[in-house]
Design a protein around this motif. Structure first.
Motif, mmCIF file in Angstrom:
data_model
loop_
_atom_site.group_PDB
_atom_site.id
_atom_site.type_symbol
_atom_site.label_atom_id
_atom_site.label_comp_id
_atom_site.label_asym_id
_atom_site.label_seq_id
_atom_site.Cartn_x
_atom_site.Cartn_y
_atom_site.Cartn_z
ATOM 1 N N GLU B 84 0.825 -1.201 0.000
ATOM 2 C CA GLU B 84 0.000 0.000 0.000
ATOM 3 C C GLU B 84 0.861 1.253 0.000
ATOM 4 N N LEU B 85 0.313 2.308 -0.559
ATOM 5 C CA LEU B 85 1.017 3.597 -0.517
ATOM 6 C C LEU B 85 0.472 4.401 0.661
ATOM 7 N N THR B 86 1.354 5.057 1.388
ATOM 8 C CA THR B 86 0.877 5.905 2.481
ATOM 9 C C THR B 86 0.271 7.174 1.879
ATOM 10 N N ARG B 87 -0.546 7.845 2.669
ATOM 11 C CA ARG B 87 -1.163 9.091 2.189
ATOM 12 C C ARG B 87 -0.143 10.090 1.652
ATOM 13 N N PRO B 88 0.919 10.404 2.418
ATOM 14 C CA PRO B 88 1.895 11.369 1.892
ATOM 15 C C PRO B 88 2.573 10.894 0.610
ATOM 16 N N SER B 89 2.898 9.596 0.531
ATOM 17 C CA SER B 89 3.526 9.070 -0.678
ATOM 18 C C SER B 89 2.588 9.222 -1.869
ATOM 19 N N LEU B 90 1.338 8.880 -1.622
ATOM 20 C CA LEU B 90 0.337 8.945 -2.676
ATOM 21 C C LEU B 90 0.167 10.382 -3.174
ATOM 22 N N GLU B 91 0.124 11.309 -2.234
ATOM 23 C CA GLU B 91 -0.012 12.725 -2.593
ATOM 24 C C GLU B 91 1.158 13.180 -3.444
ATOM 25 N N ALA B 92 2.361 12.841 -2.981
ATOM 26 C CA ALA B 92 3.555 13.279 -3.699
ATOM 27 C C ALA B 92 3.591 12.660 -5.093
ATOM 28 N N LEU B 93 3.268 11.366 -5.201
ATOM 29 C CA LEU B 93 3.261 10.698 -6.503
ATOM 30 C C LEU B 93 2.234 11.333 -7.436
ATOM 31 N N THR B 94 1.067 11.631 -6.895
ATOM 32 C CA THR B 94 0.008 12.225 -7.718
ATOM 33 C C THR B 94 0.459 13.578 -8.270
ATOM 34 N N ILE B 95 1.001 14.391 -7.390
ATOM 35 C CA ILE B 95 1.415 15.725 -7.812
ATOM 36 C C ILE B 95 2.538 15.628 -8.848
ATOM 37 N N LEU B 96 3.486 14.717 -8.615
ATOM 38 C CA LEU B 96 4.595 14.568 -9.566
ATOM 39 C C LEU B 96 4.109 13.965 -10.892
ATOM 40 N N ALA B 97 3.121 13.066 -10.821
ATOM 41 C CA ALA B 97 2.618 12.452 -12.052
ATOM 42 C C ALA B 97 1.936 13.497 -12.929
ATOM 43 N N TYR B 98 1.139 14.367 -12.316
ATOM 44 C CA TYR B 98 0.386 15.354 -13.097
ATOM 45 C C TYR B 98 1.231 16.575 -13.454
ATOM 46 N N ARG B 99 2.075 16.974 -12.508
ATOM 47 C CA ARG B 99 2.758 18.248 -12.704
ATOM 48 C C ARG B 99 4.256 18.134 -12.905
ATOM 49 N N GLY B 100 4.785 16.915 -12.766
ATOM 50 C CA GLY B 100 6.234 16.748 -12.793
ATOM 51 C C GLY B 100 6.848 17.014 -14.145
ATOM 52 N N PRO B 101 8.172 17.119 -14.233
ATOM 53 C CA PRO B 101 9.056 17.103 -13.063
ATOM 54 C C PRO B 101 9.017 18.414 -12.277
ATOM 55 N N LEU B 102 9.087 18.269 -10.960
ATOM 56 C CA LEU B 102 9.069 19.425 -10.072
ATOM 57 C C LEU B 102 10.287 19.375 -9.148
ATOM 58 N N THR B 103 10.687 20.533 -8.669
ATOM 59 C CA THR B 103 11.741 20.562 -7.647
ATOM 60 C C THR B 103 11.091 20.291 -6.294
ATOM 61 N N ARG B 104 11.925 19.995 -5.316
ATOM 62 C CA ARG B 104 11.379 19.713 -3.985
ATOM 63 C C ARG B 104 10.584 20.905 -3.428
ATOM 64 N N PRO B 105 11.132 22.146 -3.520
ATOM 65 C CA PRO B 105 10.325 23.276 -3.008
ATOM 66 C C PRO B 105 8.981 23.416 -3.723
ATOM 67 N N GLU B 106 8.957 23.107 -5.018
ATOM 68 C CA GLU B 106 7.690 23.225 -5.750
ATOM 69 C C GLU B 106 6.680 22.198 -5.237
ATOM 70 N N LEU B 107 7.158 20.980 -5.042
ATOM 71 C CA LEU B 107 6.289 19.934 -4.508
ATOM 72 C C LEU B 107 5.782 20.326 -3.122
ATOM 73 N N GLU B 108 6.691 20.870 -2.311
ATOM 74 C CA GLU B 108 6.333 21.255 -0.942
ATOM 75 C C GLU B 108 5.342 22.406 -0.949
ATOM 76 N N GLN B 109 5.458 23.265 -1.959
ATOM 77 C CA GLN B 109 4.530 24.378 -2.083
ATOM 78 C C GLN B 109 3.101 23.857 -2.270
ATOM 79 N N VAL B 110 2.959 22.815 -3.086
ATOM 80 C CA VAL B 110 1.625 22.266 -3.329
ATOM 81 C C VAL B 110 1.140 21.481 -2.115
ATOM 82 N N ARG B 111 2.044 20.703 -1.488
ATOM 83 C CA ARG B 111 1.623 19.882 -0.344
ATOM 84 C C ARG B 111 1.555 20.690 0.951
#
Lengths: 247, 184
Positions: B84-111
């Protein structure tokens, strides 16, 4: 406003905020954010489940919420630095969309449809210990180390600004109380000796006033601008005066 | 032989994702022709009702089995279920799948929360990878072909509401505000 329900578990500040807004059955807007601002702060305060490294992120959101709330009360309020930050309303709405999308991704992940490649590499499970990714060589490590170093350089060049340690009035009350307990008398000059700045002297004076008010000490001053002599009050209570003091 | 047939052979033999660049070197064709060849191969596999399909992701392509036969192939390979994927992992994967590639600060901005551990975890599991390109001195991260295979999609564009979330104006807005804040 009291917290009327319990939030079970949250992952990060936006998750908490979203849950609060959704529980109130509100749409995301400045008004709904202002409504739940206090509940958000209450949740963060004293919540031991928040990892220390994430606490800063919670405080950022709390600060933004308080700003939104203050702006509603004082329309003229404007803070350049806070206005510059990405606005919370947009950010939360966006987060909400990705949370919805992540449920669909989870359904795909957990569903039975998947593809296999010829070597059937299953996505790797994590093993404890050092597991370098496939194809890592000494050169890769060197390359990465160089990048790490080059990434550190801008950090080293950052202008150094540090927050001055604030002395709380509680600390000063405690300090003066300890002195008086030990020596029965002291003077204001002795008390503020070694103060690092004006603020600390002012805080020390406020602490003194508080102790006078609580009848822990008597003060005496011969003439204006001369030193203030501090004596223990003959009926000084036994408990810690800092406890009685609320900001 | 047509280029799409050559590419099919190379991808079959490779058994792992190949970059367009590598395929161009080997076939001696230029990158544009390789891309067109891959398009043609994908269409041919689809239209001929093949049990294989082409996964396309960024500059990479891989030949994989169709998700419709996942159960059978899984039984043959004795494949294990994904954890199973944890909630945070799932969130990060979703954001990277739709919006990637992103830098860490960009990902953190969304999350809205620091995500370095999540990224490290996903890197170790091979679900995301670090890209060559950097933005504002930061590495960028995106999902891997392995991740797409796990979902049984042939490209990120097949994900639900892809166009909408990918091109979403407010995300762009949030991210550009972040860029501005980081500019010296």
């Amino acid at each position: 406003m009291a917290v009327t329900f319990r939030i079970e578990k949250f992952e990060g500040p936006l998750d908490l905020l979203l849950q609060l807004v959704e529980q109130e059955k509100l749409a995301i807007s400045e008004i709904s954010l202002a409504t739940v601002a206090e509940q958000f702060v209450n949740h963060v305060q004293g919540n031991k489940e928040i990892a220390p490294e994430e606490l800063a992120d919670f405080l950022v959101v709390a600060a933004k919420l308080m700003y939104i709330k203050s702006k509603m009360l004082i329309p003229a309020l404007h803070d350049d630095e806070l206005e510059e930050c990405p606005d919370l309303e947009t950010q939360l709405r966006e987060y909400q969309r990705f949370v919805a999308a992540s449920r669909e991704i989870n359904a795909l992940w957990a569903g039975s449809r998947r593809s296999y490649s010829r070597d059937a590499r299953a996505t790797r499970t994590i093993h404890a210990g050092f597991v370098p990714p496939q194809g890592v060589t000494a050169d890769t490590l060197l390359h990465i180390m160089r990048r790490v170093i080059s990434r550190l350089e801008p950090i080293l060049q950052l202008p150094k600004v540090s927050i001055e340690r604030a002395v709380t009035i509680q600390e000063k009350i405690k300090d003066l109380y300890e002195r008086i307990k030990g020596h029965a008398r002291t003077s204001f000059r002795a008390f503020v000796k070694g103060s690092e700045n004006r603020t600390e002297v002012i805080v020390s004076f406020l602490a003194l006033l508080e102790l006078v008010k609580q009848r822990f000490v008597n003060v005496e001053q011969g003439e204006i601008w001369s030193d203030i002599h501090i004596h223990r009050h003959k009926d000084a209570p036994e408990f810690d005066p800092a406890h009685n003091f609320q900001v | 032989m047509n280029i799409d047939a050559k590419l099919e052979a190379l991808l079959f033999a490779s058994a792992k994702p190949c970059t367009v660049k590598r395929l161009a070197e080997i076939t001696g064709a230029d990158a544009d022709d390789v891309k067109k060849g891959l398009d043609a191969l994908a269409v041919r596999l689809e239209e001929s009702g093949s049990g294989l399909m082409l996964v396309r992701h960024g500059h990479e392509a891989e030949l994989v089995t169709r998700p419709d036969v996942a159960e059978m192939v899984g039984a043959l390979l004795k494949a294990e279920a994904y954890g199973e994927l944890t909630r945070p992992s799932l969130e990060a994967l979703t954001i990277l799948a739709y919006r990637g590639p992103l830098t860490r600060p960009e990902l953190e901005q969304v999350r809205g929360v620091q995500s370095s551990l999540i990224l490290r975890n996903l890197l170790l599991r091979g679900l995301i990878e670090e890209h060559e390109e950097t933005r504002l001195g930061q590495s960028t991260y995106g999902v891997t072909v392995d991740f797409l295979r796990a979902l049984g999609v042939s490209s990120v564009s097949e994900l639900p509401d892809y166009e909408d979330l990918r091109g979403n104006a407010t995300v762009a807005d949030v991210l550009s505000q972040l860029d501005e804040a980081q500019q010296p």
